[in-house]
Design an enzyme around this catalytic site. Structure first.
Site, short mmCIF file in Angstrom:
data_model
loop_
_atom_site.label_atom_id
_atom_site.label_comp_id
_atom_site.label_asym_id
_atom_site.label_seq_id
_atom_site.Cartn_x
_atom_site.Cartn_y
_atom_site.Cartn_z
N PHE A 123 35.62 40.24 39.92
CA PHE A 123 36.41 40.74 38.78
C PHE A 123 35.46 41.25 37.69
CE2 PHE A 123 38.92 40.26 34.91
CZ PHE A 123 40.08 40.93 35.27
N ASP A 200 35.41 31.44 40.58
CA ASP A 200 36.50 31.94 39.76
C ASP A 200 37.79 31.73 40.55
OD1 ASP A 200 38.48 33.42 38.43
OD2 ASP A 200 37.04 34.90 37.70
N TYR A 225 47.61 31.86 32.94
CA TYR A 225 48.80 32.68 32.63
C TYR A 225 49.33 33.40 33.87
CZ TYR A 225 44.72 35.71 31.80
OH TYR A 225 43.52 36.34 31.90
N LYS A 226 48.67 33.19 35.02
CA LYS A 226 49.16 33.82 36.25
C LYS A 226 50.11 32.84 36.94
CE LYS A 226 44.66 36.15 36.68
NZ LYS A 226 44.95 37.57 36.47
N ARG A 373 49.59 46.86 43.39
CA ARG A 373 49.45 45.44 43.71
C ARG A 373 50.79 44.75 43.56
NH1 ARG A 373 45.02 41.89 40.59
NH2 ARG A 373 46.52 42.37 38.97
C1 PLP Z 1 39.70 36.92 38.60
C2 PLP Z 1 39.78 36.96 37.12
N1 PLP Z 1 38.79 36.42 36.39
C3 PLP Z 1 38.81 36.48 35.04
C4 PLP Z 1 39.84 37.07 34.35
C5 PLP Z 1 39.74 37.22 32.85
O1 PLP Z 1 40.33 36.24 32.17
P1 PLP Z 1 40.50 36.25 30.59
O2 PLP Z 1 40.96 37.62 30.18
O3 PLP Z 1 41.55 35.21 30.39
O4 PLP Z 1 39.22 35.90 29.95
C6 PLP Z 1 40.91 37.60 35.07
C7 PLP Z 1 42.05 38.23 34.36
O5 PLP Z 1 42.97 38.77 34.92
C8 PLP Z 1 40.87 37.55 36.48
O6 PLP Z 1 41.86 38.08 37.21
#
Ligand code: PLP
Length: 398
Positions: A123, A200, A225-226, A373
């Protein structure tokens, strides 16, 4: 089977009614970005404002808020992470927790360890953080180039780790393809080279079971939040294996101090996982997420995963039947064991298709390049929604 039969045979179908908006015709395919709120959360928020916050006022900190990042962390750990108590905390954004854990890991790595390993399909925030931490600490980034459909393999990882590796950082479920990494095997490869792993878990937690302790994982972080339905910007969780609780993190705030209210002259980190907390925890942001953890405890993560497998399998079957003839390619693994909770479909027109779908209350998301998606939240998505949504995509592409 038709969607109506699948819904009728689904032992978890009635849980959908626990979510706000379940009665509407809207098709929601973005629970992997922002889960729907639970109906219970509306009442919980009102109760919190009127009684806990409004009634207990500052006493709330002593009564439960001060401990909430750790008690809620333990509940996430037990319900979704396969982790013993005392290793998980809830706090900042995912990005900030990832940063803190990356810095903890590289600063704690032994002498001569000056490389961070990350894959080029991780990500964006993970990749950007790795670049930043490497620049800050004078380290080198070792990029693993991956096939997006199959993620980082053991052989690929084994080829880049070694005595110079300070940290390996990987996603468990890939945000684009939903490929599920082999957590146990990849952790073993890193450990064989003497390197810790940071996972992650943003696209896993609440959807795909994780066994952090059994893998021997070192660090992990993930969004709430997912699939934990905490609401926009709800705080992330972090996990640090107990054996690393002697290490220190870079954002040394008073809430991670051994005795915050001593207000002492210097920083003495708490002897527990509390040391990875920095400032005042966002209590209001934890309300919805706590409700979802209650629900996951009731249903059990294995039953949730089983429904998730069936939902994504149905989406893949419909994509093969309705969309493949229109040139759509399924970019997620076909083996349900290797597929997380979402399905990505590729077509050069997906950007405009998603824009039209949003106007019609069919809500997937778009990810570059060409990817639509479909995020299927196991407890709030029905098979009928999957059928309606994919049929509409087919009509728009036809
Ligand atoms: C795999 C992954 N890591 C990290 C994040 C980023 O998280 P945040 O914006 O809460 O810092 C996301 C956000 O969608 C994500 O999907």
């Amino acid at each position: 089977m038709k969607a109506a039969e699948l819904d009728a045979a689904d032992p978890l179908a009635t849980y959908r009614d626990r979510f706000v908006g379940a009665e509407s015709d809207l098709v929601y395919f973005d629970g992997n970005s922002l889960g729907r709120p639970l109906v219970a959360t509306a009442e919980r928020v009102r109760e919190f404002v009127e009684h806990e916050w409004g009634g207990r006022l500052i006493r709330g900190w002593d009564e439960q808020w001060y401990e909430l990042p750790l008690t809620l962390g333990d509940r996430i750990a037990r319900t979704c992470l396969g982790a013993a108590p005392g290793q998980t905390f809830v706090g900042d954004s995912t990005t900030v927790i990832l940063y803190k854990l990356m810095r903890t890991a590289v600063d704690g790595a032994g002498p001569g360890r000056d490389e961070i390993v990350v894959d080029d399909d991780n990500f964006p925030t993970d990749r950007y953080l790795v670049e930043g931490v490497a620049a800050e600490r004078g380290l080198t980034v070792r990029w693993v180039e991956v096939d997006r459909a199959s993620g980082v393999t053991e052989d690929q990882l084994a080829a880049v780790v070694g005595p110079r590796t300070a940290l390996v950082t990987l996603s468990h479920v890939a945000y684009r393809s939903a490929h599920v990494a082999d957590g146990a095997a990849l952790t073993r490869v890193a450990h064989d080279a003497g390197a810790p792993v940071l996972w992650d878990l943003s696209h896993s937690v609440g959807s795909v079971p994780v066994e952090l302790d059994a893998w021997g994982a070192d660090y992990a972080a993930g969004c709430t939040y997912k699939y934990l339905n905490g609401g926009p910007g709800s705080p992330a969780f972090g996990y640090v294996a107990e054996r690393h609780h002697g290490l220190t993190q870079p954002i040394q705030g008073w809430m991670g101090h051994a005795d915050p209210f001593l207000m002492g002259p210097g920083y003495t980190p708490a002897p527990s996982v509390r040391r990875f907390i920095s400032g005042t925890p966002p209590i209001t942001g934890m309300l919805g997420l706590a409700d979802m953890v209650d629900l996951l405890e009731e249903v059990g993560i294995d039953a949730v995963r089983e429904k998730s497998r069936r939902l994504t399998a149905y989406a893949v079957d419909l994509a093969d039947e309705l969309l493949a003839p229109l040139g759509v390619v399924v970019a997620s693994p076909r083996d349900p064991e290797q597929r997380g909770g979402h399905v990505t479909l590729l077509h050069p027109r997906m950007r405009e298709v998603v824009a039209t779908l949003w106007e019609e209350d069919v809500i997937p998301d778009y990810r570059e390049p060409d990817g639509l998606r479909i995020g299927l939240s196991p407890l709030s998505t029905s098979f009928a929604e999957v059928e309606r949504g994919l049929a509409r995509i087919a009509e728009l592409l036809a």
